[in-house]
Design a protein around this motif. Structure first.
Motif, short mmCIF file in Angstrom:
data_model
loop_
_atom_site.label_atom_id
_atom_site.label_comp_id
_atom_site.label_asym_id
_atom_site.label_seq_id
_atom_site.Cartn_x
_atom_site.Cartn_y
_atom_site.Cartn_z
N GLY A 126 0.81 -1.21 0.00
CA GLY A 126 0.00 0.00 0.00
C GLY A 126 0.84 1.26 0.00
O GLY A 126 0.34 2.36 -0.22
N SER A 127 2.16 1.10 0.23
CA SER A 127 3.05 2.26 0.22
C SER A 127 3.37 2.67 -1.22
O SER A 127 3.89 3.75 -1.45
N GLY A 128 3.08 1.79 -2.14
CA GLY A 128 3.36 2.08 -3.54
C GLY A 128 4.77 1.71 -3.97
O GLY A 128 5.19 2.02 -5.08
N LYS A 129 5.51 0.99 -3.10
CA LYS A 129 6.89 0.67 -3.45
C LYS A 129 7.00 -0.19 -4.71
O LYS A 129 7.89 0.00 -5.53
N SER A 130 6.05 -1.13 -4.86
CA SER A 130 6.06 -2.00 -6.04
C SER A 130 5.79 -1.20 -7.31
O SER A 130 6.49 -1.36 -8.31
N THR A 131 4.75 -0.38 -7.25
CA THR A 131 4.35 0.38 -8.43
C THR A 131 5.46 1.33 -8.85
O THR A 131 5.80 1.43 -10.04
N LEU A 132 6.04 2.03 -7.87
CA LEU A 132 7.12 2.96 -8.19
C LEU A 132 8.27 2.23 -8.87
O LEU A 132 8.79 2.67 -9.89
N ALA A 133 8.65 1.09 -8.30
CA ALA A 133 9.78 0.35 -8.87
C ALA A 133 9.43 -0.15 -10.27
O ALA A 133 10.26 -0.08 -11.19
N ALA A 134 8.20 -0.64 -10.45
CA ALA A 134 7.79 -1.15 -11.76
C ALA A 134 7.84 -0.03 -12.80
O ALA A 134 8.35 -0.22 -13.92
N LEU A 135 7.32 1.13 -12.42
CA LEU A 135 7.28 2.24 -13.39
C LEU A 135 8.70 2.74 -13.68
O LEU A 135 9.04 3.02 -14.83
N LEU A 136 9.52 2.88 -12.65
CA LEU A 136 10.91 3.30 -12.88
C LEU A 136 11.61 2.29 -13.77
O LEU A 136 12.42 2.65 -14.64
N GLY A 137 11.28 1.01 -13.57
CA GLY A 137 11.89 -0.05 -14.35
C GLY A 137 11.50 -0.02 -15.82
O GLY A 137 12.13 -0.66 -16.65
N GLU A 138 10.44 0.71 -16.14
CA GLU A 138 10.06 0.88 -17.55
C GLU A 138 10.79 2.06 -18.17
O GLU A 138 10.72 2.28 -19.37
N GLY A 139 11.47 2.86 -17.32
CA GLY A 139 12.25 3.98 -17.83
C GLY A 139 13.71 3.58 -17.95
O GLY A 139 14.03 2.48 -18.39
N ASP A 140 14.62 4.46 -17.47
CA ASP A 140 16.03 4.13 -17.65
C ASP A 140 16.65 3.50 -16.40
O ASP A 140 17.84 3.64 -16.14
N TRP A 141 15.81 2.83 -15.60
CA TRP A 141 16.31 2.11 -14.44
C TRP A 141 16.23 0.61 -14.68
O TRP A 141 15.39 0.15 -15.44
N ARG A 142 17.08 -0.11 -13.98
CA ARG A 142 16.96 -1.56 -13.98
C ARG A 142 16.12 -1.96 -12.78
O ARG A 142 16.47 -1.63 -11.63
N LEU A 143 15.03 -2.69 -13.03
CA LEU A 143 14.21 -3.19 -11.93
C LEU A 143 14.97 -4.32 -11.22
O LEU A 143 15.35 -5.30 -11.84
N MET A 144 15.18 -4.15 -9.92
CA MET A 144 15.86 -5.23 -9.16
C MET A 144 14.85 -6.15 -8.49
O MET A 144 15.13 -7.32 -8.25
N GLY A 145 13.69 -5.60 -8.16
CA GLY A 145 12.68 -6.44 -7.52
C GLY A 145 11.57 -5.59 -6.96
O GLY A 145 11.79 -4.43 -6.62
N ASP A 146 10.37 -6.16 -6.86
CA ASP A 146 9.23 -5.38 -6.36
C ASP A 146 8.87 -5.78 -4.94
O ASP A 146 8.03 -5.15 -4.32
N GLU A 147 9.50 -6.86 -4.41
CA GLU A 147 9.06 -7.37 -3.11
C GLU A 147 10.21 -7.55 -2.13
O GLU A 147 10.12 -7.14 -0.98
N PHE A 148 11.30 -8.17 -2.60
CA PHE A 148 12.45 -8.41 -1.74
C PHE A 148 13.71 -7.82 -2.34
O PHE A 148 13.93 -7.90 -3.55
#
Lengths: 341, 288, 93
Positions: free
Chosen positions: B122-144
């Motif tokens: 509910g903090s939005g950590k997953s969504t933020l990481a997922a969206l950043l991962g669609e930009g110029d970031w490498r997604l490392m993980g949404d949960e751990f």
């Protein structure tokens, strides 16, 4: 080859770990976890040639077991600090006792709750002293409470409110309603001291208790793990004392546990290769049924005998972490003019 | 078990067995692009099973089992088998993994440095990481996120991202539909749809990165940034770790080092766009 | 009743790491982490010089702190010592 068979063979030293195929390890690891034997296996195969991922996993398990053993021994120390000022003597039982005495079966062994034995006449005082020192009833339920007091061989479990760890206070080693009534006074009276000043059962009583816990008290509790404890205990005690088996016979008879102790010895011989003296080296048809039930696990760690579905519940550290020991008055006013942050 | 697959996510090799075919088929599709090493023994086993044999067919309900179980976990209907598998995998890692300190946190990386986002669901950590991962970031993980006690580096755990509720539409609008799993509507956790991480994120999943920024996001309210001290970050991360206590002194040393070396902030944000802006802004300041 | 005497943990048993406004203490015997603030680290340090009761320790600490009233300081130190004993960080001597 069944996974549980491979696990037993590896523990017994009958099978070369290097001969296992890479995929055989899946089942061995799952069954060892289900039987709470993975840390034990990791120690047993410390010097074996293993596939790299297995070697890494086993190193993790050995390190984790070292931490968990320290934590378990600390609970014993805290119980000592709670009970000693009141002059209450207690004897450590099971895993914590093995660790306190640094017995070979303690290496990598998972330790659950702290189990202690207190003389019947000190039980009420022990209960009070523990509650003063921060242990609380897990459930304040009169029925459960009465049930424990009337039928069980231990107080209802207490949990420490800060450390989130359980203690089981026993006054004997089998339920009071059990037809066998081991001599609890002798258990306490003949206890021996470790160099750290903690008490443990004497060798013969330790073996008797291990067998009672496994055979007499319910359905093969702890299964392969308890049988491994028994195997290591009697093997090491017999190596240190040539007269051990004779003393064990006498002691088991005194407690009324000769049937359980002999059965445990035969099962340990059949599964782990325990060397028994001639008087013990018998065969009983019913042993096979016990053995089948001890080995009732599939290659995914699942119980294949519905009666044996005694899953090891992990009190979930994921759902609720034991709290850090935050000092309660973090922001106490201390200096003049000092204000809380 | 009758149906089975093997999946490697970050350093963890899973073996998943099921009494039914559909959850395994769904997993195989989500994890088709992950590296495979069929000879590697599994670190963790997950079982999806019927409590009684006839429940495979009659009102099938999926029990989650494996090396570790939660005693009071309710079974899920077969239509949510994928969620059951995800929960089973999470549980084995959360309770069983000891090689690294496990943080209940998402993470993204750039130029060998990581932003770690820790928060409740509910903090939005997953969504933020997922969206950043669609930009110029490498997604490392949404949960751990894993922290190596020896080096202090962060390691990725890029399982399929579990998008929930509003986040589903937000991501659907941006990605190739082929990267999305089936919509699981009305699960106990709300609507869920999985997102397959980008191929480059999967390819780089074994590359360790230095933590550069620790963020504790809170979704909702005006945009706000607050620097927090080492002590507070330490407390928050112990609460976010599933294995801190089991690691003993190694965990203590790793966490002490992490909070000393890494600036930490709480952030509040009203929507994903402003959340991403805040992350980018703090990143620029942190790596300057 | 007189205040009890306490002694510190043995050498090397505690790992103490200041973290800004807090201090993290790792106890190698219990494998527990304690997060404390002043005057806890100061009390532990004062106890290193040898076992003492609350009054002794308050006197040892007086140099370092501009204490409130003397009686108040002893009472506070006594409370903190009891908490430290409950956490196992000090032991009745």
């Amino acid at each position: 080859m069944s996974a549980v068979g491979a696990l037993v063979d590896l523990l017994a030293g009958r099978r070369d770990a290097a001969a296992l195929g890479p995929r055989d390890w899946d089942g061995v690891i799952s069954v060892a976890r289900a039987e709470a034997l993975l840390g034990t296996l990791a120690h047993r195969l410390n010097d074996a040639r293993l596939p790299a991922p297995v070697a890494l996993l086993f190193a993790d398990m050995r390190a984790a077991a070292t931490v968990a053993t320290r934590q378990a021994l600390w609970e014993a120390e805290m119980a000592r600090r709670a009970l000693a000022p009141h002059g209450i003597e207690f004897v450590l039982l099971k895993g914590t006792a093995y660790a306190a005495a640094n017995l070979p079966c303690a290496a990598g062994r998972q330790i659950g709750d702290l189990d202690i034995l207190v003389p019947w006449h000190d039980l009420a005082r022990a209960e009070n002293a523990l509650r003063v020192a921060g242990w609380e009833w897990v459930k304040e339920d009169a029925y459960d409470d009465a049930y424990y007091r009337d039928h069980m061989h231990e107080l209802p479990p207490l949990i420490h409110r800060e450390r989130d760890r359980m203690i089981d206070v026993h006054h004997t080693i089998l339920p009071r309603t059990h037809r066998i009534t081991p001599d609890a006074l002798a258990l306490v009276g003949d206890a021996v001291r470790t160099p750290d000043g903690l008490s443990i059962l004497c060798p013969t009583d330790m073996a008797c208790h291990c067998a009672a816990h496994m055979i007499a008290d319910g359905d093969l509790q702890g299964g392969l793990r308890n049988l491994w404890d028994f195997h290591r205990l009697v093997t090491d005690f017999a190596a240190a004392d040539r007269g051990f088996w004779g003393k064990l016979d006498e002691r088991a008879e005194m407690h009324g546990l000769e049937g359980s102790v002999h059965r445990a010895a035969r099962l340990a011989r059949d599964l782990y290769g325990t060397k028994l003296p001639s008087g013990w080296n018998r065969h009983r048809p019913r042993d096979e049924r016990y053995q089948r039930r001890l080995l009732a696990r599939d290659g995914w760690g699942g119980a294949t005998d519905p009666l044996l579905q005694q899953a090891f519940y992990i009190r979930s550290h994921w759902l609720r972490m034991p709290p850090l020991m935050l000092a309660r008055h973090l922001w106490t006013k201390w200096r003049k003019g000092h204000h809380p942050i | 078990m009758r149906h089975r697959t093997r999946i490697a996510v970050g350093p963890v090799q899973f073996r998943i067995g099921s009494d039914w075919a559909p959850p395994i088929a769904a997993l195989k599709r989500l994890y088709a692009g992950y590296p495979r090493d069929t000879d590697r023994p599994a670190d963790a086993t997950v079982r999806l099973f019927a409590a009684r044999p006839w429940r495979r067919w009659l009102r099938p309900s999926v029990h989650i089992g494996g090396d570790f179980i939660v005693p009071d976990a309710l079974p899920l209907p077969l239509s949510m088998g994928l969620l059951a598998a995800e929960m089973g995998m999470n549980l084995q890692v959360a309770l069983g993994w000891r090689r690294h300190m496990l943080l209940h946190a998402s993470a993204v990386a750039k130029d060998g440095r990581a932003v770690i986002l820790s928060g409740e669901s509910g903090s939005g950590k997953s969504t933020l990481a997922a969206l950043l991962g669609e930009g110029d970031w490498r997604l490392m993980g949404d949960e751990f996120t894993l922290v190596d006690p020896g080096s202090g580096d962060a390691l990725a755990f890029p399982r399929a991202v579990s998008l929930k509720n509003e986040a589903i539409a937000e991501v659907e609008a941006r990605v190739d539909p082929a990267r999305l799993g089936p919509l699981l509507a009305g699960t106990p956790k709300g609507d869920i749809r999985h997102l397959i991480p980008r191929a480059d994120a999967i390819a780089a999943m074994h590359e360790p990165v230095r933590p550069a920024l620790l963020l504790f996001p809170r979704f909702g309210g005006e945009p706000a940034i607050e620097r927090i001290g080492e002590g507070e970050a330490f407390v928050r991360l112990t609460e976010a770790s599933t294995n801190y206590i089991a690691l003993g002194e190694a965990g203590f040393a790793a966490l002490t080092r992490l909070v000393r070396d890494t600036p930490a902030f709480t952030i509040s944000y009203p929507d994903s766009a402003s959340g991403m802006t805040i992350v980018e802004q703090l990143w620029t300041e942190a790596v300057r | 009743m007189a205040d009890p005497f306490y002694r510190a943990a043995g050498e090397g048993e505690l790992r103490i790491e200041p973290l800004g406004e807090l201090t993290a203490i790792f106890d190698r015997r219990s494998m527990q982490t304690h997060l404390v603030t002043q005057p806890i680290p100061e009390i532990l340090a004062a106890l290193e010089k040898g076992p003492g009761d609350a009054a002794t320790l308050a006197a040892r600490l007086a140099d370092r702190f501009d204490l409130d009233g003397e009686g108040d300081a002893v009472a506070i130190v006594a409370d903190r010592l009891a908490e430290l004993a409950a956490m196992g960080l000090v032991e009745p001597a």
